[in-house]
Design an enzyme around this catalytic site. Structure first.
Site, short mmCIF file in Angstrom:
data_model
loop_
_atom_site.label_atom_id
_atom_site.label_comp_id
_atom_site.label_asym_id
_atom_site.label_seq_id
_atom_site.Cartn_x
_atom_site.Cartn_y
_atom_site.Cartn_z
N ASP A 6 3.13 44.67 42.75
CA ASP A 6 2.25 44.95 42.07
C ASP A 6 0.87 45.28 42.56
OD1 ASP A 6 3.41 44.29 39.46
OD2 ASP A 6 2.92 42.22 39.49
N TYR A 19 2.84 40.82 32.46
CA TYR A 19 2.24 39.61 33.17
C TYR A 19 0.58 39.72 33.24
CZ TYR A 19 5.48 36.20 34.33
OH TYR A 19 6.59 35.19 34.35
CU LIG Z 1 7.42 34.53 35.75
#
Ligand SMILES: [Cu+2]
Length: 506
Positions: A159, A244
């Protein structure tokens, strides 16, 4: 697309399809059974596999917006008494934050998000600021999904190196993302076309009145009660990398501790399946049935922090303090055993590769050239968080690329080109420029400017409560002064002036 041993790789992306009708939560309506790969050099679809017809998960129950939620509502809270935005106990001078005994510089970076530099703490005894941390940031955030089937085996993300925590920073919402009195700071980065991008309110800084106790003691016989509330300062940024949301906090305490906290929330990556009850599942599904036709795939999150401490100067050493069980030698004593400590200074990088197990050594960065009046070397201790480690085999391609997670702790001599644990170019990387490779040189790290790399990781076995939006799961770790001060640095803390509360009788 990652890398799976090919000699040559093209710039390709795997594309996922989600159905948008009926919900804003697109991640929870995946169209299963198809794999699409796009070649972004030629801008065309290079691979299309349609292997099955799988029912689409329902839209019902996936929306999370307050405007669409239907009764019964709850739980409810009373709002905290508001403080105007910016009314706070700290000073922000340019990018330098001063609060209580702390001073540090805050920057925003497209790749790693917040960068905290030149953190120093005021020592009232020495009447000066003392260096603690030269620079710290999240050098990589590795997420690996555990479904090895076609269409899913490539789902692994760096990420920081592939997406950019700063690139995906989102504007924070006053009072809900950050408490009253917070000060908001914008972030800026250069877009791929070179144009500047402003992320309004990308970071916030606030004083945290946690309700915890900083220290206390009662002596009932002498009717003494001394207690001080724990107050700290927090820097926060939220990065929403696709599904997320990562809440990234740096917390500085008057005691000299620095806490690094990670909150995980947002939406799961899910896979469409034909099943609506676990009784129907007769195959390996690589996750948990979290809603009808919906598997939340098991996965890992590993955050590798670059922690360049400079404890009272840049020449530092890494010390392991082992707790050893020993036998009592004196026959007149009925006790049979005890534990005591043995210190060891790591000479080279190999001595400083630590996998944190059940009985880990205490891990310290010390200044071998500076002692307290009592003769202890001044230092800071790493108080680790969750000790999760990778569960893949080390010859697996994702793990070769993420070999920097093989140990929880590494220590390297400072080298300005070694910034990112996964290497400079992470997209389709082959693991030849990672922290694991750099440390093969086994360089000397004693009494040098050193960098500690700490990986906090967790294995995420999904559950129904993660649907449709995950309640925040928090993990963290701490750096704690250890023989750094001559005595408790918060002994002389003045208790704050408490306001009188209208409905409080005492
Ligand atoms: Cu997770």
């Amino acid at each position: 697309m990652g890398w799976y041993g090919q000699v040559k790789t093209n710039r390709q992306l795997q594309v996922r399809c989600n159905y948008l009708n009926g919900t804003v939560n697109k991640y929870l309506r995946p169209i299963g059974g198809i794999t699409i790969v796009a070649d972004i050099e030629q801008m065309k679809i290079s691979e299309y596999i349609d292997r099955a017809v799988i029912p689409l998960p329902k839209a019902e129950g996936t929306d999370y917006r307050a405007s669409t939620i239907t009764p019964p509502f709850g739980p409810r809270f009373n709002a905290a008494p508001p403080k105007p935005r910016g009314q706070t106990g700290f000073k922000l001078d340019g990018n330098v934050v001063s609060w209580a005994n702390w001073k540090f510089h805050l920057a925003f970076d497209a790749r790693v998000g917040p960068v905290i530099s030149l953190a120093s703490i005021y020592d009232a005894k020495k009447k000066s600021y003392r260096q603690v941390m030269y620079r710290s940031y999240i050098s990589e955030l590795f997420v690996l999904y555990q479904d090895p089937t076609e269409g899913w085996y490539r789902t692994m993300l760096f990420d920081s190196g592939e997406f950019g925590l700063g690139n995906f920073a989102v504007s924070l919402e006053p009072l809900n993302d950050c408490p009253s009195g917070a000060v908001f700071v914008d972030g800026y980065y250069a877009a791929s076309d070179g144009k500047p991008v402003q992320v309004q309110d990308a970071m916030c800084i606030f004083e945290r009145h946690s309700g915890d106790v900083m220290w206390r003691h009662s002596d009932v016989e002498r009717e003494i009660r001394e207690t001080r509330p724990d107050i700290s300062i927090v820097v926060r940024m939220v990065s929403t990398v696709a599904n997320y949301d990562y809440i990234l906090d740096w917390e500085f305490k008057p005691s000299g501790s620095i806490k690094f906290l990670i909150g995980l929330t947002g939406v799961l990556q899910v896979k469409a399946v034909p099943y609506t009850n676990t009784d129907q599942i007769k195959e390996e599904v690589y996750g948990t049935l979290v809603a009808g036709n919906t598997i939340g795939i098991s996965h890992d999150h590993f955050l590798t922090y670059h922690l360049d401490l400079d404890i009272d100067g840049d020449a530092n050493s890494f010390m392991k303090t082992r707790l050893i069980t020993k036998r009592v030698k004196d026959k007149n004593i009925p006790r049979k055993s005890y534990w005591n400590v043995e210190h060891e200074i790591a000479k080279t990088e190999s001595d400083a590769k630590i996998q944190i197990g059940l009985n880990p050594p205490e891990l310290l960065v010390v200044n071998p050239n500076k002692e307290t009046k009592l003769g202890n070397n001044v230092g800071y201790r790493l108080v680790p968080g969750s000790a999760a480690r990778p569960l893949l085999t080390i010859d697996d391609f994702p793990q070769i690329r993420a070999a920097f997670t093989n140990n929880n702790v590494w220590v390297t001599p400072y080298n300005k080109s070694e910034k990112w644990a996964g290497g400079r170019f992470v997209d389709r990387s082959r693991g030849d420029d990672t922290l694991a490779v750099w440390t093969e040189k086994n360089r000397r790290i004693e009494n040098k400017d050193i960098v500690m790399w700490y990986t906090v990781g967790f294995h995420h076995v999904t559950c129904q409560e993660d649907f449709p939006v995950m309640p925040t799961l928090s993990v963290g770790f701490e750096l704690k002064p250890t023989n750094f001060f001559e005595y408790s640095p918060v002994l002389k803390t003045v208790p704050p002036q408490h306001l009188s509360w209208a409905n409080c009788t005492k």
